[in-house]
Each structure stands twice: as C-alpha cells, then as structure tokens.
Design an enzyme around this catalytic site. Structure first.
Site, PDB file in Angstrom:
ATOM      1  N   ASP A 148      -3.247  -1.116   9.803  1.00  0.00           N
ATOM      2  CA  ASP A 148      -3.424  -1.229   8.348  1.00  0.00           C
ATOM      3  C   ASP A 148      -4.216  -2.468   7.937  1.00  0.00           C
ATOM      4  OD1 ASP A 148      -1.897   1.039   7.833  1.00  0.00           O
ATOM      5  OD2 ASP A 148      -0.024  -0.106   7.755  1.00  0.00           O
ATOM      6  N   LYS A 198       0.851  -1.214   0.000  1.00  0.00           N
ATOM      7  CA  LYS A 198       0.000   0.000   0.000  1.00  0.00           C
ATOM      8  C   LYS A 198       0.867   1.237   0.000  1.00  0.00           C
ATOM      9  CE  LYS A 198       0.788   0.930   4.576  1.00  0.00           C
ATOM     10  NZ  LYS A 198       1.565   2.071   5.098  1.00  0.00           N
TER      11      LYS A 198
END
Ligand code: C5P
Length: 280
Positions: free
Chosen positions: A135, A12
C-alpha cells in the site's frame, strides 16, 4: 531548510479488492481501487536532529515500525545518513485494513525527502515505497488510484465524490499474512480482471473484497457487523482491506451520519480526500 514538517497520513479504503492466486514470489496479484480518506488520519512530524528517533505511541518502535524502515530505504538509496526526529500521532487503528502503518511510512518518505532536499521525484519514491509494502506506493501518490501488480502500478481515477463511508471496528484485529494464508487455503476463482471498474460506484456489482470469505472464516463476528450496516440501509457493505474494520457506504453525509448514530463501534464518517497532486 524548514526545521520541522507536519504531514497528514490519511487512511484508505479499497473500494474494490480483487485478489489473484498466489504467485511464485509468495505475493498475490491485485486489482484494487484505492481511495485516500478525509477525516481519518495519523499525523507525522519530522524535525532535523543529530540522531534518528521515532516516537509512535501505541505502535512498535525501531525497525519493527515501517516508518523506521522508510528512513533505512532512503539512507540506502542516497548513501548518506538522514538523522531526524519522527513523531507519529496515531488515530488510524492498527490491524484494521485501513493502511495506517503504510501511510505513516509514505509520509516519512515524503517528509525526509523534503527536509533534506534530496531531489528524489515521486516515481523514485514510489519505487522505494514498493519494497516497503503493497500500500505504500499508493500513499506516496494519494488521491484515488487503480492499483495492480503488487500495488506498485498506479492509474489515477476520478474521485467518487458522492461516497460517504461509515467505518466500524476493527471488529476483529486481523493479520494481513493470516488472511492471505486463509485465502489460499479456501481456494479462489483464478486470474483477476486487471481493468478498473467503470461507471458510478452505485451502479452495483463492482464494489467488493475478495478477502471477505477468508477474513470471515478467521473472525465470524464480522458477519454480524456486516448485517448491522446492511440493516441500516448501506448501499454496499465492505471489509476494509484485509480487515478487520468494516465499512458501510452511503451517497450522502446526512444518511451516513444517521446510520452512524445507531452503531456502537464507529471509528469515522469519511469521504474521499481530494488529491494533493490534482489527479483525484
Ligand atoms: O505488503 P504488505 O506488507 O502489506 O503484506 C503483508 C503480507 O500479506 C505479506 O507478507 C504477504 O504474506 C501478504 N500479501 C500477499 N499478497 C499481496 C499483499 C500482501 O500475499 N499482494
């Protein structure tokens, strides 16, 4: 029942990472635009087995690996043993701020749920994911999301399709805990704006990472990497998460490739990954 599943676990990029002052629970409120990346991913293979095993060359095994704790969380939630053989091939560097460990853990949550047909929906998985790390809920959902709270409140955003990132490093491997501690020591501006940025990412001013100063204090060599990316014409230069990888952002693949050809520590040339759930 399928006898094994192969699940991609993408990296990411936090296109925006706003960090507020440390809360009483020790965590910092966030406002972050998270983008799952194409072309930089680990691969998680999950097979039915009589006992639980985890192979993850280059990373810790057993409970020190978040992927292992993801199975613990599912076993606790379902009150039953969920033995499986888990093989993780890592390509996302560790301590880079690219979310590799969290992405692997989310892939394990999704994979074990599918393998055993546990019937947990995405919201239930996101709740378990939030206890594993900031996350992990994002990686359960995928796509492009505006995340607030500790990362557990997710709002789908449209995918910035004209974004090409050249990822370099990790320039210096950084511990997330150390970076947040340094952020506290340096002081900060106060409460964060909880609203997502609007308009195209190229409109200027909204791409940024509040952890930059702290990371650069711990690893001054990040400054040289930022300078190299800027010199090659990046629209924006960004610390990845809590570091220590760096990203330079371009609007075309060709421009990103030209710049990458002149850099030594390129890990990947990536773009946002379309969402599997169709939100991105
Ligand atoms: O959630 P994650 O496991 O990524 O966090 C690692 C460490 O980073 C936490 O233990 C905490 O010290 C720090 N952190 C924080 N505020 C956040 C996320 C992480 O202080 N929102």
């Amino acid at each position: 029942m399928a006898d094994h599943l192969v699940i991609p676990a993408p990296a990411k990029l936090n296109l925006v990472l706003r960090v507020g002052p440390r809360a009483p629970d020790g965590y910092h409120p966030l406002g972050t635009l998270l983008v799952a990346l194409a072309g930089l991913e680990d691969t998680v293979t999950i097979a039915a087995a009589p006992t639980r095993t985890l192979s993850c060359p280059g990373a810790p095994g057993g409970p020190a690996n978040l992927a292992w704790r993801a199975v613990d969380a599912l076993e606790a939630a379902c009150a039953r043993p969920l033995p499986a053989r888990i093989d993780i091939v890592k390509r996302i560097p560790m301590q880079a701020g690219l979310g590799g460990g969290s992405s692997d853990a989310a892939a394990v949550l999704i994979g074990i749920t599918a393998l055993y047909r546990l019937g947990l929906d995405v919201r239930e998985l996101e709740r378990l994911a939030a206890d594993l790390g900031s996350d992990v809920p994002f990686f359960v959902r995928g796509g492009t999301q505006w995340a607030t709270g500790r990362g557990e409140r997710l709002l789908p955003r449209s995918r910035p399709a004209d974004l090409w990132a050249v990822i370099c490093g990790p320039v210096a491997p950084l511990s997330t805990t150390d970076v947040y501690r340094t952020f506290d020591r340096l002081g900060h501006g106060g409460a964060i704006d909880p609203d997502p940025p609007t308009g195209p990412w190229t409109s200027g001013g909204w791409v940024g990472n509040d952890l930059w100063r702290a990371a650069r204090t711990l690893a001054p060599e990040l400054g040289a990497a930022a300078h190299d990316l800027a010199r090659l014409g990046a629209h924006e230069v960004l610390l990845c998460g809590s570091g220590g990888a760096m990203a330079g952002l371009w609007t075309t693949r060709a421009a990103a490739e030209t710049a990458a050809g002149q850099l030594r520590s390129v890990i990947a040339i990536t773009s946002p990954r379309p969402s599997v759930t169709g939100t991105g």
